[in-house]
Write a protein that holds these residues in place. Structure first.
Motif, PDB file in Angstrom:
ATOM      1  N   THR A   5       1.076  -0.935  -0.087  1.00 11.24           N
ATOM      2  CA  THR A   5       0.029   0.279  -0.177  1.00 11.24           C
ATOM      3  C   THR A   5       1.293   1.655   0.093  1.00 11.24           C
ATOM      4  N   ILE A   6       0.518   2.169  -0.997  1.00 14.06           N
ATOM      5  CA  ILE A   6       1.598   3.291  -1.159  1.00 14.06           C
ATOM      6  C   ILE A   6       0.642   5.027  -1.196  1.00 14.06           C
ATOM      7  N   SER A   7       1.066   5.899  -0.793  1.00 11.10           N
ATOM      8  CA  SER A   7       0.176   6.914  -0.512  1.00 11.10           C
ATOM      9  C   SER A   7       0.985   7.846  -1.908  1.00 11.10           C
ATOM     10  N   LEU A   8      -0.097   7.999  -3.021  1.00 14.49           N
ATOM     11  CA  LEU A   8       0.511   9.304  -4.291  1.00 14.49           C
ATOM     12  C   LEU A   8      -1.021  10.291  -3.837  1.00 14.49           C
ATOM     13  N   THR A   9       0.085  11.094  -4.541  1.00 14.41           N
ATOM     14  CA  THR A   9      -1.164  12.195  -4.124  1.00 14.41           C
ATOM     15  C   THR A   9      -2.297  12.563  -5.387  1.00 14.41           C
ATOM     16  N   ASP A  10      -3.462  12.649  -5.163  1.00  7.28           N
ATOM     17  CA  ASP A  10      -4.677  12.715  -6.635  1.00  7.28           C
ATOM     18  C   ASP A  10      -3.446  13.192  -7.477  1.00  7.28           C
ATOM     19  N   ARG A  11      -2.840  13.807  -7.881  1.00  6.43           N
ATOM     20  CA  ARG A  11      -2.237  14.634  -9.511  1.00  6.43           C
ATOM     21  C   ARG A  11      -1.915  13.259  -9.997  1.00  6.43           C
ATOM     22  N   THR A  12      -0.634  12.726  -8.693  1.00  5.58           N
ATOM     23  CA  THR A  12       0.219  11.396  -9.776  1.00  5.58           C
ATOM     24  C   THR A  12      -0.783  10.435  -9.566  1.00  5.58           C
ATOM     25  N   HIS A  13      -1.655   9.641  -8.634  1.00  6.19           N
ATOM     26  CA  HIS A  13      -2.748   8.783  -9.128  1.00  6.19           C
ATOM     27  C   HIS A  13      -3.827   8.377 -10.142  1.00  6.19           C
ATOM     28  N   ARG A  14      -3.907  10.088 -10.400  1.00  7.47           N
ATOM     29  CA  ARG A  14      -4.790  10.280 -11.929  1.00  7.47           C
ATOM     30  C   ARG A  14      -3.544  10.250 -12.988  1.00  7.47           C
ATOM     31  N   ALA A  15      -2.865  10.556 -12.603  1.00  7.17           N
ATOM     32  CA  ALA A  15      -1.406  10.289 -14.436  1.00  7.17           C
ATOM     33  C   ALA A  15      -1.491   9.109 -14.513  1.00  7.17           C
ATOM     34  N   LEU A  16      -1.156   8.756 -12.774  1.00  7.01           N
ATOM     35  CA  LEU A  16      -1.012   7.112 -13.036  1.00  7.01           C
ATOM     36  C   LEU A  16      -2.355   6.233 -13.877  1.00  7.01           C
ATOM     37  N   LYS A  17      -3.331   6.114 -13.320  1.00  8.71           N
ATOM     38  CA  LYS A  17      -4.508   5.851 -13.609  1.00  8.71           C
ATOM     39  C   LYS A  17      -4.878   5.864 -15.392  1.00  8.71           C
ATOM     40  N   GLU A  18      -4.891   7.497 -15.598  1.00 13.70           N
ATOM     41  CA  GLU A  18      -4.717   7.570 -16.893  1.00 13.70           C
ATOM     42  C   GLU A  18      -3.797   6.874 -17.609  1.00 13.70           C
ATOM     43  N   ALA A  19      -2.840   6.729 -16.968  1.00 11.30           N
ATOM     44  CA  ALA A  19      -1.688   5.929 -18.359  1.00 11.30           C
ATOM     45  C   ALA A  19      -1.925   4.778 -18.347  1.00 11.30           C
ATOM     46  N   ALA A  20      -1.944   4.228 -17.259  1.00  5.77           N
ATOM     47  CA  ALA A  20      -2.543   2.512 -17.510  1.00  5.77           C
ATOM     48  C   ALA A  20      -4.052   2.226 -18.086  1.00  5.77           C
ATOM     49  N   VAL A  21      -4.639   3.687 -18.791  1.00  2.00           N
ATOM     50  CA  VAL A  21      -5.445   3.082 -19.479  1.00  2.00           C
ATOM     51  C   VAL A  21      -4.924   3.170 -20.563  1.00  2.00           C
ATOM     52  N   ARG A  22      -4.260   4.049 -21.248  1.00  2.00           N
ATOM     53  CA  ARG A  22      -3.957   4.738 -22.415  1.00  2.00           C
ATOM     54  C   ARG A  22      -3.197   3.113 -23.244  1.00  2.00           C
ATOM     55  N   GLN A  23      -2.018   2.420 -21.791  1.00  2.00           N
ATOM     56  CA  GLN A  23      -1.624   1.636 -22.495  1.00  2.00           C
ATOM     57  C   GLN A  23      -2.098   0.459 -22.455  1.00  2.00           C
ATOM     58  N   GLY A  24      -3.491   0.477 -21.743  1.00  2.00           N
ATOM     59  CA  GLY A  24      -3.755  -1.560 -21.492  1.00  2.00           C
ATOM     60  C   GLY A  24      -3.583  -2.024 -21.102  1.00  2.00           C
ATOM     61  N   ARG A  25      -2.782  -1.147 -19.383  1.00  2.00           N
ATOM     62  CA  ARG A  25      -1.836  -1.957 -18.419  1.00  2.00           C
ATOM     63  C   ARG A  25      -2.507  -1.508 -17.399  1.00  2.00           C
ATOM     64  N   SER A  26      -1.673  -2.700 -16.171  1.00  2.00           N
ATOM     65  CA  SER A  26      -2.656  -2.141 -14.815  1.00  2.00           C
ATOM     66  C   SER A  26      -1.482  -1.167 -14.057  1.00  2.00           C
ATOM     67  N   MET A  27      -1.930  -0.583 -12.869  1.00  2.00           N
ATOM     68  CA  MET A  27      -1.413   0.892 -12.711  1.00  2.00           C
ATOM     69  C   MET A  27      -0.155  -0.110 -12.015  1.00  2.00           C
ATOM     70  N   GLY A  28      -0.789  -0.979 -11.532  1.00  2.00           N
ATOM     71  CA  GLY A  28       0.844  -2.018 -10.966  1.00  2.00           C
ATOM     72  C   GLY A  28       1.918  -2.068 -11.874  1.00  2.00           C
ATOM     73  N   SER A  29       1.480  -3.024 -12.946  1.00  2.00           N
ATOM     74  CA  SER A  29       2.391  -3.112 -13.718  1.00  2.00           C
ATOM     75  C   SER A  29       3.155  -2.280 -14.034  1.00  2.00           C
ATOM     76  N   LEU A  30       2.199  -0.602 -14.305  1.00  2.00           N
ATOM     77  CA  LEU A  30       3.373   0.265 -14.452  1.00  2.00           C
ATOM     78  C   LEU A  30       4.406   0.916 -13.505  1.00  2.00           C
ATOM     79  N   ILE A  31       3.928   0.868 -12.293  1.00  2.00           N
ATOM     80  CA  ILE A  31       4.684   0.906 -11.386  1.00  2.00           C
ATOM     81  C   ILE A  31       6.153  -0.272 -10.873  1.00  2.00           C
ATOM     82  N   GLU A  32       5.716  -1.392 -10.785  1.00  2.00           N
ATOM     83  CA  GLU A  32       6.506  -2.129 -10.647  1.00  2.00           C
ATOM     84  C   GLU A  32       7.142  -1.648 -12.070  1.00  2.00           C
TER      85      GLU A  32
END
Length: 81
Positions: A5-32
């Protein structure tokens, strides 16, 4: 698979979520992937690099380590040797 479990700013979380959707991947795979690109890898990975370098070139320990360090730095910088 372990969970974290990690804490992210709303801005970073939103950017991560958008990148995951664009790439068709999970947020976890992007972080890893991001962690791996920053060089956050288990020690065994470095040992595997040295073993491959030694077996392919018949090098002594010092020569193999020098190649492994160079290749690791290039990989972390996003370049191939």
């Amino acid at each position: 698979m372990p969970r974290l479990t990690i804490s992210l700013t709303d801005r970073t979380h939103r950017a991560l979520k958008e990148a995951a959707v664009r790439q068709g991947r999970s947020m976890g795979s992007l972080i890893e992937e991001s962690l791996e690109l920053r060089g956050i890898l288990p020690t065994d990975t470095a040992r595997e690099i040295v073993a491959r370098a030694r077996s392919s070139a018949g090098l002594n320990d010092d020569e193999a380590m020098a190649i492994a360090v160079r290749e690791t730095r290039l990989h972390r910088a996003g370049r191939d040797g």
